[in-house]
Design a protein around this motif. Structure first.
Motif, PDB file in Angstrom:
ATOM      1  N   SER A  19       0.822  -1.202   0.000  1.00 16.72           N
ATOM      2  CA  SER A  19       0.000   0.000   0.000  1.00 16.72           C
ATOM      3  C   SER A  19       0.861   1.260   0.000  1.00 16.72           C
ATOM      4  O   SER A  19       0.588   2.218  -0.738  1.00 16.72           O
ATOM      5  CB  SER A  19      -0.918   0.000   1.233  1.00 16.72           C
ATOM      6  N   VAL A  20       1.910   1.257   0.812  1.00 18.38           N
ATOM      7  CA  VAL A  20       2.809   2.412   0.876  1.00 18.38           C
ATOM      8  C   VAL A  20       3.476   2.644  -0.472  1.00 18.38           C
ATOM      9  O   VAL A  20       3.459   3.756  -1.018  1.00 18.38           O
ATOM     10  CB  VAL A  20       3.882   2.208   1.966  1.00 18.38           C
ATOM     11  N   PHE A  21       4.042   1.600  -1.044  1.00 11.61           N
ATOM     12  CA  PHE A  21       4.815   1.757  -2.281  1.00 11.61           C
ATOM     13  C   PHE A  21       3.920   2.126  -3.470  1.00 11.61           C
ATOM     14  O   PHE A  21       4.311   2.945  -4.306  1.00 11.61           O
ATOM     15  CB  PHE A  21       5.594   0.487  -2.591  1.00 11.61           C
ATOM     16  N   THR A  22       2.741   1.537  -3.551  1.00  7.10           N
ATOM     17  CA  THR A  22       1.869   1.852  -4.686  1.00  7.10           C
ATOM     18  C   THR A  22       1.252   3.241  -4.550  1.00  7.10           C
ATOM     19  O   THR A  22       1.100   3.959  -5.546  1.00  7.10           O
ATOM     20  CB  THR A  22       0.754   0.802  -4.837  1.00  7.10           C
ATOM     21  N   THR A  23       0.919   3.624  -3.322  1.00  9.68           N
ATOM     22  CA  THR A  23       0.374   4.962  -3.096  1.00  9.68           C
ATOM     23  C   THR A  23       1.420   6.033  -3.412  1.00  9.68           C
ATOM     24  O   THR A  23       1.131   7.032  -4.084  1.00  9.68           O
ATOM     25  CB  THR A  23      -0.110   5.123  -1.646  1.00  9.68           C
ATOM     26  N   HIS A  24       2.626   5.803  -2.950  1.00  8.89           N
ATOM     27  CA  HIS A  24       3.708   6.747  -3.223  1.00  8.89           C
ATOM     28  C   HIS A  24       4.004   6.827  -4.715  1.00  8.89           C
ATOM     29  O   HIS A  24       4.303   7.917  -5.229  1.00  8.89           O
ATOM     30  CB  HIS A  24       4.970   6.337  -2.459  1.00  8.89           C
ATOM     31  N   GLU A  25       3.945   5.702  -5.395  1.00  7.33           N
ATOM     32  CA  GLU A  25       4.247   5.718  -6.824  1.00  7.33           C
ATOM     33  C   GLU A  25       3.319   6.663  -7.585  1.00  7.33           C
ATOM     34  O   GLU A  25       3.758   7.382  -8.496  1.00  7.33           O
ATOM     35  CB  GLU A  25       4.150   4.319  -7.418  1.00  7.33           C
TER      36      GLU A  25
ATOM     37  N   PHE B 267       6.999  13.478 -11.365  1.00  8.94           N
ATOM     38  CA  PHE B 267       7.871  13.220 -12.511  1.00  8.94           C
ATOM     39  C   PHE B 267       7.282  13.787 -13.798  1.00  8.94           C
ATOM     40  O   PHE B 267       8.003  14.392 -14.611  1.00  8.94           O
ATOM     41  CB  PHE B 267       8.095  11.718 -12.651  1.00  8.94           C
ATOM     42  N   ASN B 268       5.985  13.609 -13.998  1.00  8.37           N
ATOM     43  CA  ASN B 268       5.347  14.120 -15.221  1.00  8.37           C
ATOM     44  C   ASN B 268       5.433  15.642 -15.309  1.00  8.37           C
ATOM     45  O   ASN B 268       5.486  16.208 -16.405  1.00  8.37           O
ATOM     46  CB  ASN B 268       3.885  13.675 -15.281  1.00  8.37           C
ATOM     47  N   LYS B 269       5.470  16.296 -14.167  1.00 12.64           N
ATOM     48  CA  LYS B 269       5.540  17.758 -14.137  1.00 12.64           C
ATOM     49  C   LYS B 269       6.980  18.265 -14.221  1.00 12.64           C
ATOM     50  O   LYS B 269       7.257  19.283 -14.882  1.00 12.64           O
ATOM     51  CB  LYS B 269       4.888  18.291 -12.867  1.00 12.64           C
ATOM     52  N   ASN B 270       7.915  17.542 -13.568  1.00 16.32           N
ATOM     53  CA  ASN B 270       9.265  18.085 -13.397  1.00 16.32           C
ATOM     54  C   ASN B 270      10.373  17.257 -14.021  1.00 16.32           C
ATOM     55  O   ASN B 270      11.520  17.713 -14.067  1.00 16.32           O
ATOM     56  CB  ASN B 270       9.576  18.218 -11.901  1.00 16.32           C
ATOM     57  N   GLY B 271      10.063  16.042 -14.486  1.00 17.54           N
ATOM     58  CA  GLY B 271      11.140  15.142 -14.862  1.00 17.54           C
ATOM     59  C   GLY B 271      11.808  14.624 -13.603  1.00 17.54           C
ATOM     60  O   GLY B 271      11.218  14.632 -12.513  1.00 17.54           O
ATOM     61  N   PHE B 272      13.078  14.197 -13.708  1.00 16.64           N
ATOM     62  CA  PHE B 272      13.776  13.758 -12.500  1.00 16.64           C
ATOM     63  C   PHE B 272      13.995  14.948 -11.580  1.00 16.64           C
ATOM     64  O   PHE B 272      14.408  16.023 -12.021  1.00 16.64           O
ATOM     65  CB  PHE B 272      15.112  13.105 -12.835  1.00 16.64           C
ATOM     66  N   VAL B 273      13.762  14.735 -10.304  1.00 19.83           N
ATOM     67  CA  VAL B 273      13.921  15.803  -9.320  1.00 19.83           C
ATOM     68  C   VAL B 273      15.406  15.982  -9.016  1.00 19.83           C
ATOM     69  O   VAL B 273      16.027  15.146  -8.342  1.00 19.83           O
ATOM     70  CB  VAL B 273      13.143  15.489  -8.029  1.00 19.83           C
ATOM     71  N   GLY B 274      15.974  17.050  -9.535  1.00 24.54           N
ATOM     72  CA  GLY B 274      17.395  17.303  -9.355  1.00 24.54           C
ATOM     73  C   GLY B 274      17.683  18.252  -8.209  1.00 24.54           C
ATOM     74  O   GLY B 274      16.787  18.723  -7.511  1.00 24.54           O
TER      75      GLY B 274
ATOM     76  N   SER C  71      16.292  15.509  -3.843  1.00 23.13           N
ATOM     77  CA  SER C  71      16.623  14.662  -4.987  1.00 23.13           C
ATOM     78  C   SER C  71      16.838  13.222  -4.547  1.00 23.13           C
ATOM     79  O   SER C  71      16.346  12.278  -5.176  1.00 23.13           O
ATOM     80  CB  SER C  71      17.881  15.197  -5.678  1.00 23.13           C
ATOM     81  N   LYS C  72      17.560  13.050  -3.444  1.00 14.71           N
ATOM     82  CA  LYS C  72      17.810  11.706  -2.919  1.00 14.71           C
ATOM     83  C   LYS C  72      16.502  11.027  -2.505  1.00 14.71           C
ATOM     84  O   LYS C  72      16.290   9.838  -2.765  1.00 14.71           O
ATOM     85  CB  LYS C  72      18.757  11.773  -1.716  1.00 14.71           C
ATOM     86  N   ASN C  73      15.624  11.764  -1.831  1.00 15.84           N
ATOM     87  CA  ASN C  73      14.368  11.177  -1.366  1.00 15.84           C
ATOM     88  C   ASN C  73      13.487  10.742  -2.536  1.00 15.84           C
ATOM     89  O   ASN C  73      12.855   9.677  -2.481  1.00 15.84           O
ATOM     90  CB  ASN C  73      13.621  12.169  -0.483  1.00 15.84           C
ATOM     91  N   PHE C  74      13.447  11.552  -3.589  1.00 14.04           N
ATOM     92  CA  PHE C  74      12.691  11.165  -4.782  1.00 14.04           C
ATOM     93  C   PHE C  74      13.269   9.888  -5.379  1.00 14.04           C
ATOM     94  O   PHE C  74      12.543   8.919  -5.642  1.00 14.04           O
ATOM     95  CB  PHE C  74      12.722  12.294  -5.807  1.00 14.04           C
ATOM     96  N   TRP C  75      14.570   9.868  -5.588  1.00 16.19           N
ATOM     97  CA  TRP C  75      15.248   8.692  -6.140  1.00 16.19           C
ATOM     98  C   TRP C  75      15.006   7.449  -5.279  1.00 16.19           C
ATOM     99  O   TRP C  75      14.726   6.359  -5.799  1.00 16.19           O
ATOM    100  CB  TRP C  75      16.748   8.976  -6.237  1.00 16.19           C
ATOM    101  N   LEU C  76      15.131   7.604  -3.969  1.00 14.80           N
ATOM    102  CA  LEU C  76      15.009   6.466  -3.064  1.00 14.80           C
ATOM    103  C   LEU C  76      13.639   5.813  -3.175  1.00 14.80           C
ATOM    104  O   LEU C  76      13.525   4.578  -3.192  1.00 14.80           O
ATOM    105  CB  LEU C  76      15.257   6.921  -1.618  1.00 14.80           C
ATOM    106  N   MET C  77      12.601   6.612  -3.268  1.00 12.79           N
ATOM    107  CA  MET C  77      11.253   6.046  -3.365  1.00 12.79           C
ATOM    108  C   MET C  77      10.997   5.423  -4.737  1.00 12.79           C
ATOM    109  O   MET C  77      10.272   4.433  -4.841  1.00 12.79           O
ATOM    110  CB  MET C  77      10.217   7.109  -3.017  1.00 12.79           C
ATOM    111  N   VAL C  78      11.622   5.971  -5.773  1.00  8.26           N
ATOM    112  CA  VAL C  78      11.534   5.329  -7.091  1.00  8.26           C
ATOM    113  C   VAL C  78      12.192   3.956  -7.042  1.00  8.26           C
ATOM    114  O   VAL C  78      11.719   3.001  -7.666  1.00  8.26           O
ATOM    115  CB  VAL C  78      12.182   6.206  -8.175  1.00  8.26           C
ATOM    116  N   GLN C  79      13.271   3.833  -6.266  1.00  9.80           N
ATOM    117  CA  GLN C  79      13.932   2.532  -6.089  1.00  9.80           C
ATOM    118  C   GLN C  79      12.937   1.466  -5.615  1.00  9.80           C
ATOM    119  O   GLN C  79      13.090   0.285  -5.924  1.00  9.80           O
ATOM    120  CB  GLN C  79      15.045   2.654  -5.038  1.00  9.80           C
TER     121      GLN C  79
END
Length: 227
Positions: free
Chosen positions: A73-79, A86-93, A102-110
């Motif tokens: 539930s956590v992972f699918t909701t966060h996705e 991502f659709n608005k900003n691309g990769f969060v740099g 940037s790290k937090n965005f990447w980590l959750m994509v992991q």
């Protein structure tokens, strides 16, 4: 082996990428730093890390089925939210959300392993930001390996591991060209594989020490020789 849990690295893949990304795209428009996004990602990642770890606190009382339901539930909701971002900003740099955001965005994509197509889309944009020095190369390498394994390919940098439960020793999941892996790791700022595996081994053993002692009689894990 009921009490032994496998740590999946944060541990940690591109279609054919073997070196530090070199693609550079010059963005003429200045990106405005978004503190609200930073705060949102920080709050999201707190829950993400609860789900990514072994059950703690009140979650230790959950059955295995209920725990897995909670994690999913956590992972699918966060996705869903990550896709919107991502659709608005691309990769969060770094320019948009700083190193932490940037790290937090990447980590959750992991942790979006249930949707490797989304992970790969993020990876493609992250490659550009790494080339622009707007994202961390080593984090890119972890996502490279994650996507490769999730799409049936061998990993490039050896960041994703599993464990020998008779010794407690970590070892990399399917890895291509293992002889040259440390050259590739160095190119993106990662330590030698043996050092990394030993750290993962020690962390895994600390978390599962009781199980190893009781079920295997192991008082310390086996480590790799390092230079």
């Amino acid at each position: 082996m009921n009490k032994i849990f496998t740590i999946i690295s944060v541990c940690f893949i591109t279609m054919a990428c073997k070196e530090t990304p070199k693609e550079v795209v010059i963005n003429e428009s200045k990106i405005a730093f978004n503190q609200a996004l930073v705060d949102e990602l920080k709050k999201m990642v707190e829950t993400d890390q609860v789900a990514a770890y072994i059950p703690q606190g009140k979650h230790k009382e959950l059955s295995e089925e209920d725990w897995n339901t909670f994690k999913d539930s956590v992972f699918t909701t966060h996705e869903k939210r990550l896709q919107d971002i991502f659709n608005k900003n691309g990769f969060v740099g770094y320019d948009l959300a700083g190193e932490e955001g940037s790290k937090n965005f990447w980590l959750m994509v992991q942790h979006c392993d249930h949707n490797p197509d989304f992970q790969n889309k993020v990876l493609e944009k992250m490659k550009i930001e790494v080339g622009n020095k707007n994202a961390k190369p080593s984090n890119y390498g972890l996502l490279v390996d994650r996507v490769n394994l999730n799409t049936g390919k061998a990993q490039v940098y050896g960041t994703q591991v599993t464990y020998n439960f008779n010794t407690g020793q970590a070892y990399p999941k399917t890895l291509e060209d293992s002889i040259n892996v440390n050259k590739r790791r160095k190119s993106i700022g990662l330590e030698p594989l043996e050092v990394y595996l030993n750290e993962m081994t020690k962390m895994h053993f600390r978390m599962n020490k009781e199980g190893y002692l009781k079920e295997k009689g192991i008082i310390e894990p086996k480590l790799y020789a390092t230079n």
